[in-house]
Write a protein that holds these residues in place. Structure first.
Motif, PDB file in Angstrom:
ATOM      1  N   PHE A  22     -96.721  28.399  26.375  1.00 42.59           N
ATOM      2  CA  PHE A  22     -97.708  29.450  26.170  1.00 42.59           C
ATOM      3  C   PHE A  22     -97.447  30.139  24.833  1.00 42.59           C
ATOM      4  CE2 PHE A  22     -98.745  34.071  26.978  1.00 42.59           C
ATOM      5  CZ  PHE A  22    -100.116  33.933  26.885  1.00 42.59           C
ATOM      6  N   LEU A  23     -98.501  30.240  24.010  1.00 46.15           N
ATOM      7  CA  LEU A  23     -98.445  30.869  22.695  1.00 46.15           C
ATOM      8  C   LEU A  23     -97.594  30.108  21.677  1.00 46.15           C
ATOM      9  CD1 LEU A  23     -98.349  34.710  23.476  1.00 46.15           C
ATOM     10  CD2 LEU A  23    -100.323  33.262  22.979  1.00 46.15           C
ATOM     11  N   VAL A  24     -97.201  28.875  21.985  1.00 49.87           N
ATOM     12  CA  VAL A  24     -96.584  28.044  20.952  1.00 49.87           C
ATOM     13  C   VAL A  24     -97.730  27.439  20.142  1.00 49.87           C
ATOM     14  CG1 VAL A  24     -95.157  26.028  20.445  1.00 49.87           C
ATOM     15  CG2 VAL A  24     -94.562  27.534  22.366  1.00 49.87           C
ATOM     16  N   PRO A  25     -97.806  27.706  18.833  1.00 45.85           N
ATOM     17  CA  PRO A  25     -98.920  27.188  18.046  1.00 45.85           C
ATOM     18  C   PRO A  25     -99.002  25.661  18.126  1.00 45.85           C
ATOM     19  CG  PRO A  25     -97.665  28.809  16.793  1.00 45.85           C
ATOM     20  CD  PRO A  25     -96.873  28.519  18.029  1.00 45.85           C
ATOM     21  N   PRO A  26    -100.212  25.114  18.171  1.00 45.50           N
ATOM     22  CA  PRO A  26    -100.354  23.654  18.270  1.00 45.50           C
ATOM     23  C   PRO A  26     -99.548  22.905  17.221  1.00 45.50           C
ATOM     24  CG  PRO A  26    -102.476  24.699  18.628  1.00 45.50           C
ATOM     25  CD  PRO A  26    -101.525  25.796  18.237  1.00 45.50           C
ATOM     26  N   VAL A  33     -91.173  21.182  21.622  1.00 44.84           N
ATOM     27  CA  VAL A  33     -90.950  20.423  22.862  1.00 44.84           C
ATOM     28  C   VAL A  33     -89.903  19.338  22.635  1.00 44.84           C
ATOM     29  CG1 VAL A  33     -92.029  18.925  24.602  1.00 44.84           C
ATOM     30  CG2 VAL A  33     -93.245  20.956  23.759  1.00 44.84           C
ATOM     31  N   SER A  34     -89.912  18.712  21.467  1.00 42.86           N
ATOM     32  CA  SER A  34     -88.884  17.705  21.163  1.00 42.86           C
ATOM     33  C   SER A  34     -87.498  18.324  21.231  1.00 42.86           C
ATOM     34  CB  SER A  34     -89.122  17.090  19.783  1.00 42.86           C
ATOM     35  OG  SER A  34     -90.310  16.320  19.770  1.00 42.86           O
ATOM     36  N   GLU A  35     -87.347  19.526  20.667  1.00 44.90           N
ATOM     37  CA  GLU A  35     -86.046  20.205  20.717  1.00 44.90           C
ATOM     38  C   GLU A  35     -85.678  20.564  22.153  1.00 44.90           C
ATOM     39  OE1 GLU A  35     -85.642  23.472  18.034  1.00 44.90           O
ATOM     40  OE2 GLU A  35     -85.420  22.134  16.289  1.00 44.90           O
ATOM     41  N   ARG A  51    -104.235  24.862  24.108  1.00 40.17           N
ATOM     42  CA  ARG A  51    -104.633  23.983  22.993  1.00 40.17           C
ATOM     43  C   ARG A  51    -103.443  23.295  22.326  1.00 40.17           C
ATOM     44  NH1 ARG A  51    -108.293  28.191  23.147  1.00 40.17           N
ATOM     45  NH2 ARG A  51    -110.464  27.502  23.270  1.00 40.17           N
ATOM     46  N   ASN A  52    -102.429  23.016  23.124  1.00 37.60           N
ATOM     47  CA  ASN A  52    -101.273  22.312  22.547  1.00 37.60           C
ATOM     48  C   ASN A  52    -100.830  21.123  23.399  1.00 37.60           C
ATOM     49  OD1 ASN A  52     -99.973  23.664  24.670  1.00 37.60           O
ATOM     50  ND2 ASN A  52     -99.024  25.198  23.330  1.00 37.60           N
ATOM     51  N   LYS A  54    -101.779  18.091  23.091  1.00 39.46           N
ATOM     52  CA  LYS A  54    -101.509  16.935  22.218  1.00 39.46           C
ATOM     53  C   LYS A  54    -100.081  16.963  21.692  1.00 39.46           C
ATOM     54  CE  LYS A  54    -106.119  15.666  20.564  1.00 39.46           C
ATOM     55  NZ  LYS A  54    -107.002  15.496  19.367  1.00 39.46           N
ATOM     56  N   GLY A  55     -99.615  18.148  21.301  1.00 39.65           N
ATOM     57  CA  GLY A  55     -98.247  18.271  20.807  1.00 39.65           C
ATOM     58  C   GLY A  55     -97.228  17.965  21.886  1.00 39.65           C
ATOM     59  N   VAL A  56     -97.496  18.425  23.113  1.00 43.04           N
ATOM     60  CA  VAL A  56     -96.617  18.105  24.238  1.00 43.04           C
ATOM     61  C   VAL A  56     -96.561  16.593  24.429  1.00 43.04           C
ATOM     62  CG1 VAL A  56     -96.302  18.302  26.734  1.00 43.04           C
ATOM     63  CG2 VAL A  56     -96.980  20.321  25.399  1.00 43.04           C
ATOM     64  N   GLY A  57     -97.732  15.966  24.418  1.00 41.32           N
ATOM     65  CA  GLY A  57     -97.783  14.523  24.613  1.00 41.32           C
ATOM     66  C   GLY A  57     -97.066  13.759  23.522  1.00 41.32           C
ATOM     67  N   ALA A  58     -97.217  14.216  22.275  1.00 45.78           N
ATOM     68  CA  ALA A  58     -96.548  13.545  21.162  1.00 45.78           C
ATOM     69  C   ALA A  58     -95.035  13.632  21.303  1.00 45.78           C
ATOM     70  CB  ALA A  58     -97.002  14.153  19.842  1.00 45.78           C
ATOM     71  N   ALA A  59     -94.540  14.787  21.714  1.00 43.00           N
ATOM     72  CA  ALA A  59     -93.097  14.953  21.893  1.00 43.00           C
ATOM     73  C   ALA A  59     -92.584  14.073  23.021  1.00 43.00           C
ATOM     74  CB  ALA A  59     -92.775  16.423  22.179  1.00 43.00           C
TER      75      ALA A  59
END
Length: 276
Positions: A22-26, A33-35, A51-52, A54-59
């Motif tokens: 929550f509130l982590v910029p995209p 998430v990788s860290e 709206r993030n 995609k970033g979760v999925g990429a990590a």
């Protein structure tokens, strides 16, 4: 690091401590998430409205961690509760996450002014049956909303994700959840920095006694109550601190002192009637 799990009434389990975005910029989400995954987190909590996804999925894709070792939650937003929209919404979330299923799918808010949460719950039941979510639950639901969806479908949510922290302990909801085998997930577990949680003697004294930070004391308080928590941070040192809460245990007296911090004006977030 071994993080304890909590059992759902549907037979599935969830790591009791996770990482919330929550509130982590995209643009920062994949790195954050990788860290978190590198540090040892295996439970990630996101939502369509963040709206993030995609970033979760990429990590997740870059991590190489087997899917069955991860627990991923996302949520249905308020404007997708009517008709068949929940089916389209889960399809979109899964596509962004790069996953075939999520471990937990939640209705984000009851949005009572829209009057679609019963329909949304019926669709979540179908989504679970289709294998797109292993477990289904709700977020920010009050007892009347919970009772209405159960009466309509005969299906009880496995979890209710609610604002919960020492100043706002929601005992009406936690007592109801205990009686119905529904797990409580605490959002804003540290009060979102909106009051001086760490300066309160009951917390500061416990931190000193155990040689840990006040934040670790509060997270430990949630865990010892059986709540599920997923604190958010974008700093690696804080990620490491937040997960390092299994080497000490609060005493009964320390728990009781923090229990005594509940107050009528302790809420820092929105109410279920305000978000539609």
């Amino acid at each position: 690091m071994s993080i304890p799990t909590v059992s759902f009434h549907d037979g599935n389990t969830i790591p009791q401590l996770g990482y919330g975005v929550f509130l982590v910029p995209p643009e920062d989400t994949e790195r954050a998430v990788s860290e978190a995954l590198e540090v040892g987190y295996r439970h990630i909590d996101t939502a369509a409205i963040y709206r993030n996804e995609k970033g979760v999925g990429a990590a997740i894709a870059a991590s190489g961690i087997p899917r069955d070792e991860l627990f991923v939650t996302t949520k249905l937003w308020n404007n997708r509760q009517s008709g068949d929209q929940p089916h389209a919404a889960i399809d979109e979330s899964l596509q962004k996450l790069g996953l075939e299923y999520v471990d937990l799918y939640l209705i984000h808010w009851p949005a009572p002014a829209r009057a679609n949460y019963v329909n949304a719950w019926e669709k979540l039941v179908a989504i679970r049956e289709a294998g797109q979510a292993r477990s289904i639950g709700v977020s920010n639901f009050l007892v009347p909303h919970l009772e209405e969806i159960i009466a309509a479908t005969g299906v009880t949510p496995v979890a209710n994700q609610i604002e919960l922290h020492p100043a706002y302990q929601r005992r009406d909801l936690t007592d109801w959840a205990d009686a119905h085998d529904v797990r409580i997930e605490s959002w804003g577990p540290l009060g979102q920095g909106k009051y001086d949680l760490f300066g309160i003697p009951a917390i500061a004294d416990a931190a000193g006694a155990h040689g840990v930070s006040p934040a670790q004391v509060v997270l430990r308080w949630h865990l010892q109550h059986g709540f599920i928590v997923f604190p958010k941070s974008v700093r690696r040192e804080r990620l490491e601190e937040n997960i390092d809460v299994f080497g000490f245990e609060l005493t009964e007296a320390e728990i009781a002192a923090i229990d005594g911090l509940d107050r009528p004006d302790g809420r820092v977030g929105s109410t279920a009637d305000e978000v539609n």
